[in-house]
Design a protein around this motif. Structure first.
Motif, PDB file in Angstrom:
ATOM      1  N   PRO A  50      21.133  29.098  62.230  1.00 26.58           N
ATOM      2  CA  PRO A  50      19.819  29.323  61.878  1.00 26.58           C
ATOM      3  C   PRO A  50      19.047  30.642  62.913  1.00 26.58           C
ATOM      4  O   PRO A  50      19.702  30.703  63.805  1.00 26.58           O
ATOM      5  CB  PRO A  50      18.895  28.062  62.251  1.00 26.58           C
ATOM      6  CG  PRO A  50      19.829  27.470  63.279  1.00 26.58           C
ATOM      7  CD  PRO A  50      21.191  27.715  63.092  1.00 26.58           C
ATOM      8  N   PRO A  51      18.157  31.268  62.339  1.00 25.11           N
ATOM      9  CA  PRO A  51      17.483  30.976  60.982  1.00 25.11           C
ATOM     10  C   PRO A  51      18.151  31.472  59.852  1.00 25.11           C
ATOM     11  O   PRO A  51      17.575  30.969  58.873  1.00 25.11           O
ATOM     12  CB  PRO A  51      16.124  31.859  61.460  1.00 25.11           C
ATOM     13  CG  PRO A  51      16.482  32.852  62.160  1.00 25.11           C
ATOM     14  CD  PRO A  51      17.494  32.187  63.158  1.00 25.11           C
ATOM     15  N   GLY A  52      18.976  32.537  60.071  1.00 32.56           N
ATOM     16  CA  GLY A  52      19.489  33.110  58.496  1.00 32.56           C
ATOM     17  C   GLY A  52      20.524  32.245  58.209  1.00 32.56           C
ATOM     18  O   GLY A  52      21.309  32.515  56.903  1.00 32.56           O
ATOM     19  N   LEU A  80      -0.598  24.350  57.443  1.00 34.71           N
ATOM     20  CA  LEU A  80      -0.534  23.170  58.256  1.00 34.71           C
ATOM     21  C   LEU A  80       0.048  23.664  59.743  1.00 34.71           C
ATOM     22  O   LEU A  80       0.038  22.829  60.931  1.00 34.71           O
ATOM     23  CB  LEU A  80       0.483  22.093  57.508  1.00 34.71           C
ATOM     24  CG  LEU A  80      -0.144  21.640  56.474  1.00 34.71           C
ATOM     25  CD1 LEU A  80       0.881  20.513  55.876  1.00 34.71           C
ATOM     26  CD2 LEU A  80      -1.534  20.841  56.679  1.00 34.71           C
ATOM     27  N   GLY A  81       0.758  24.914  59.577  1.00 37.29           N
ATOM     28  CA  GLY A  81       1.088  25.398  60.884  1.00 37.29           C
ATOM     29  C   GLY A  81       2.622  24.777  61.089  1.00 37.29           C
ATOM     30  O   GLY A  81       3.001  24.540  62.435  1.00 37.29           O
ATOM     31  N   LEU A  82       3.462  24.242  60.303  1.00 41.03           N
ATOM     32  CA  LEU A  82       4.652  23.821  60.365  1.00 41.03           C
ATOM     33  C   LEU A  82       5.706  24.881  60.443  1.00 41.03           C
ATOM     34  O   LEU A  82       5.732  25.833  59.524  1.00 41.03           O
ATOM     35  CB  LEU A  82       5.050  22.585  59.306  1.00 41.03           C
ATOM     36  CG  LEU A  82       4.021  21.569  59.397  1.00 41.03           C
ATOM     37  CD1 LEU A  82       4.321  20.554  58.232  1.00 41.03           C
ATOM     38  CD2 LEU A  82       4.224  20.555  60.819  1.00 41.03           C
ATOM     39  N   ALA A  83       6.786  24.792  61.376  1.00 37.91           N
ATOM     40  CA  ALA A  83       7.597  25.941  61.293  1.00 37.91           C
ATOM     41  C   ALA A  83       8.945  25.440  60.276  1.00 37.91           C
ATOM     42  O   ALA A  83       9.387  24.477  60.385  1.00 37.91           O
ATOM     43  CB  ALA A  83       8.219  26.112  62.586  1.00 37.91           C
ATOM     44  N   TYR A  84       9.557  26.600  59.787  1.00 37.99           N
ATOM     45  CA  TYR A  84      10.308  26.406  58.547  1.00 37.99           C
ATOM     46  C   TYR A  84      10.933  27.546  58.524  1.00 37.99           C
ATOM     47  O   TYR A  84      10.781  28.731  58.975  1.00 37.99           O
ATOM     48  CB  TYR A  84       9.843  25.847  57.357  1.00 37.99           C
ATOM     49  CG  TYR A  84       8.965  26.622  56.729  1.00 37.99           C
ATOM     50  CD1 TYR A  84       9.261  27.994  55.954  1.00 37.99           C
ATOM     51  CD2 TYR A  84       7.376  26.877  56.921  1.00 37.99           C
ATOM     52  CE1 TYR A  84       8.501  28.803  55.295  1.00 37.99           C
ATOM     53  CE2 TYR A  84       6.526  27.786  56.610  1.00 37.99           C
ATOM     54  CZ  TYR A  84       7.186  28.824  55.578  1.00 37.99           C
ATOM     55  OH  TYR A  84       6.235  29.759  55.097  1.00 37.99           O
ATOM     56  N   THR A  85      12.389  27.317  57.745  1.00 35.11           N
ATOM     57  CA  THR A  85      13.051  28.661  57.294  1.00 35.11           C
ATOM     58  C   THR A  85      12.927  28.951  55.915  1.00 35.11           C
ATOM     59  O   THR A  85      12.987  27.918  54.983  1.00 35.11           O
ATOM     60  CB  THR A  85      14.513  28.498  57.796  1.00 35.11           C
ATOM     61  OG1 THR A  85      14.647  27.965  59.110  1.00 35.11           O
ATOM     62  CG2 THR A  85      15.448  29.352  57.225  1.00 35.11           C
ATOM     63  N   TYR A 106      16.216  24.233  46.053  1.00 37.81           N
ATOM     64  CA  TYR A 106      14.844  23.830  46.337  1.00 37.81           C
ATOM     65  C   TYR A 106      14.650  22.999  47.350  1.00 37.81           C
ATOM     66  O   TYR A 106      13.798  22.158  47.431  1.00 37.81           O
ATOM     67  CB  TYR A 106      14.333  23.237  44.937  1.00 37.81           C
ATOM     68  CG  TYR A 106      15.051  22.292  44.033  1.00 37.81           C
ATOM     69  CD1 TYR A 106      15.288  21.179  44.741  1.00 37.81           C
ATOM     70  CD2 TYR A 106      15.281  22.368  42.925  1.00 37.81           C
ATOM     71  CE1 TYR A 106      16.235  19.963  44.084  1.00 37.81           C
ATOM     72  CE2 TYR A 106      15.923  21.228  42.130  1.00 37.81           C
ATOM     73  CZ  TYR A 106      16.300  20.073  42.856  1.00 37.81           C
ATOM     74  OH  TYR A 106      17.013  19.289  42.179  1.00 37.81           O
ATOM     75  N   TYR A 107      15.258  23.500  48.484  1.00 40.22           N
ATOM     76  CA  TYR A 107      14.999  22.618  49.900  1.00 40.22           C
ATOM     77  C   TYR A 107      14.393  23.603  50.616  1.00 40.22           C
ATOM     78  O   TYR A 107      14.602  24.798  50.753  1.00 40.22           O
ATOM     79  CB  TYR A 107      16.084  21.904  50.179  1.00 40.22           C
ATOM     80  CG  TYR A 107      16.879  21.093  49.278  1.00 40.22           C
ATOM     81  CD1 TYR A 107      16.465  19.911  48.839  1.00 40.22           C
ATOM     82  CD2 TYR A 107      18.021  21.481  48.524  1.00 40.22           C
ATOM     83  CE1 TYR A 107      17.038  19.306  48.042  1.00 40.22           C
ATOM     84  CE2 TYR A 107      18.457  21.066  47.326  1.00 40.22           C
ATOM     85  CZ  TYR A 107      18.270  19.522  47.203  1.00 40.22           C
ATOM     86  OH  TYR A 107      18.724  18.835  46.307  1.00 40.22           O
ATOM     87  N   VAL A 108      13.650  23.058  51.762  1.00 42.19           N
ATOM     88  CA  VAL A 108      13.023  23.781  53.082  1.00 42.19           C
ATOM     89  C   VAL A 108      13.449  22.981  54.195  1.00 42.19           C
ATOM     90  O   VAL A 108      12.994  21.736  54.154  1.00 42.19           O
ATOM     91  CB  VAL A 108      11.657  24.304  52.691  1.00 42.19           C
ATOM     92  CG1 VAL A 108      10.807  23.050  52.322  1.00 42.19           C
ATOM     93  CG2 VAL A 108      11.032  24.879  53.945  1.00 42.19           C
ATOM     94  N   MET A 109      13.962  23.396  55.301  1.00 45.16           N
ATOM     95  CA  MET A 109      14.074  22.704  56.652  1.00 45.16           C
ATOM     96  C   MET A 109      12.989  23.287  57.548  1.00 45.16           C
ATOM     97  O   MET A 109      12.638  24.186  57.729  1.00 45.16           O
ATOM     98  CB  MET A 109      15.645  23.400  57.245  1.00 45.16           C
ATOM     99  CG  MET A 109      16.718  23.143  56.418  1.00 45.16           C
ATOM    100  SD  MET A 109      17.231  21.336  56.129  1.00 45.16           S
ATOM    101  CE  MET A 109      18.109  21.206  57.678  1.00 45.16           C
TER     102      MET A 109
END
Length: 390
Positions: free
Chosen positions: A142-144, A305-310, A316-319
């Protein structure tokens, strides 16, 4: 009593499907197991009604009904850019899960090695164990979620029988670039390795990214087993219609494995699904538009919400990164979140070879109002998590 098979000691039950049961027990919004809460196209539902009142209720040809294979070959030839023979190059299976298992059992002998990119869809490790094969894990960083070429070649130097390629990727949402695929192809040819692809999200890719079928690369069709299903593309995960496409010499073997695994996929559902396989290009463009809107809507909520993600490039998923909460166990965190916040996710540790406990996976294949309610419930996540984990 005699001991059970040692194979089942090498893996647990599906964590993804376990989280669905947990979500149901607490009345949580299920953003864990990836299935929609909306209906498939009306044309499919109408076709199923017609078939149900008709006479197609007995076995189809073991490796797939003729009209289904012909329609599938026409569609995939168009999208893959290579001619597919419905008589010799297709096996219709009970979902892509069986397609992957049949592919593994067709090419692998006990003791063979199989390259698996990590993070990976949880079934792959179990598939390898059930096939008697040994996984070799290569990191997607990650992140790529890119791989290191030297690490990949070190895996190939172990002379694996196959490499499993999930593209677009579950859980990361990565879409492999042409250069990355060419690198894999180069090593597959150099070290004489099969490539088993899982391409169930082939039509869910977000601009500017686009999906490239590995089998379409020069010289790769002869060593590729392309696995996919109708589940995600047509929102019919419960129909369990999958398939594998490969050269005839591989398909001959895969048909034998498939015959003794499940005999055949459901004949009435194959008949009804022919309608979907004959959809025009406008259906797939609309599908991409719909999921792009869902992705952007949900990610906008995570931003607020200030949540970190990739940012997912496909599927159709997000980590989401939960490091800030200080939970030592992502499984415990997800169970707690389902109970106390009312939203269910999948702990990221179920997708990684390494000890990764700071990521969770949400899916956004839901109605807009479902996603809005999920975001609303997640508004209390930070406060509740700080009370619990700090």
């Amino acid at each position: 009593m005699p001991k059970l098979s040692s194979k089942i000691e090498g893996f647990t039950d599906s964590v993804i499907r376990r989280m669905t049961r947990i979500a149901n027990s607490y009345g949580a919004i299920n953003l864990s197991q990836g299935f929609p809460d909306f209906d498939p196209p009306v044309e499919l539902k109408n076709a199923l009604s017609r078939v149900a009142s008709g006479s197609i209720h007995q076995y189809a040809v073991t490796w797939g009904a003729k009209n289904f294979r012909e329609s599938l070959a026409k569609k995939q030839s168009r999208f893959m850019g290579i001619p597919i023979d419905p008589e010799t190059q297709i096996v219709v299976t009970c979902g892509s899960t069986e397609a992957m298992m049949a592919a593994m059992m067709t090419v692998c002998n006990p003791g063979d090695k199989v390259v698996v990119f990590s993070p990976f869809y949880e079934n792959y490790a179990a598939d390898a164990i059930l096939s008697g094969a040994e996984p070799i894990y290569v990191h997607l960083r990650p992140p790529g979620f890119n791989f290191d070429v030297d690490e990949l070649e070190e895996a190939f130097k172990q002379r694996p029988k196959a490499l499993i390629l999930c593209n677009p990727s579950n859980p990361s949402g990565k879409v492999f670039t042409l250069e990355e695929l060419k690198t894999i192809a180069y090593f597959a040819e150099k070290y004489d390795t099969f490539v088993i692809t899982d391409e169930v999200y082939e039509h869910i890719v977000y601009p500017p990214h686009h999906h490239i079928y590995f089998a379409s690369l020069p010289g790769m069709f002869e060593r590729t087993i392309s696995c996919s299903s109708l589940s995600k593309t047509y929102s019919i995960t419960g129909w369990r219609l999958g398939y594998l496409i490969a050269p005839s010499y591989i398909v001959d073997g895969a048909r034998k494995v498939h015959d003794f695994l499940t005999v055949g996929a459901a004949a009435p559902l194959q008949e009804a699904a022919v309608v979907a396989l004959n959809f025009g290009d406008d259906y797939y463009e609309n599908l991409k538009r719909i999921y792009t809107e869902k992705r952007d809507f949900f990610l906008d909520g995570l931003d607020r919400l200030g949540l970190a993600y990739t940012v997912p490039q496909g599927a159709y998923y997000v980590m989401v990164d939960i490091s800030e909460f200080g939970a030592k166990s992502d499984l415990e965190f997800c169970e707690w979140m389902a109970r106390e916040v009312g939203v269910a996710a999948v702990p990221g540790s179920s997708f990684f070879r390494d000890n990764v406990n700071h990521l969770i996976r949400f899916h956004f294949a839901k109605k807009k109002e479902t996603l809005a309610e999920a975001v609303k419930r997640l508004e209390k996540l930070k406060d509740k998590a700080r009370e619990r984990w700090r």
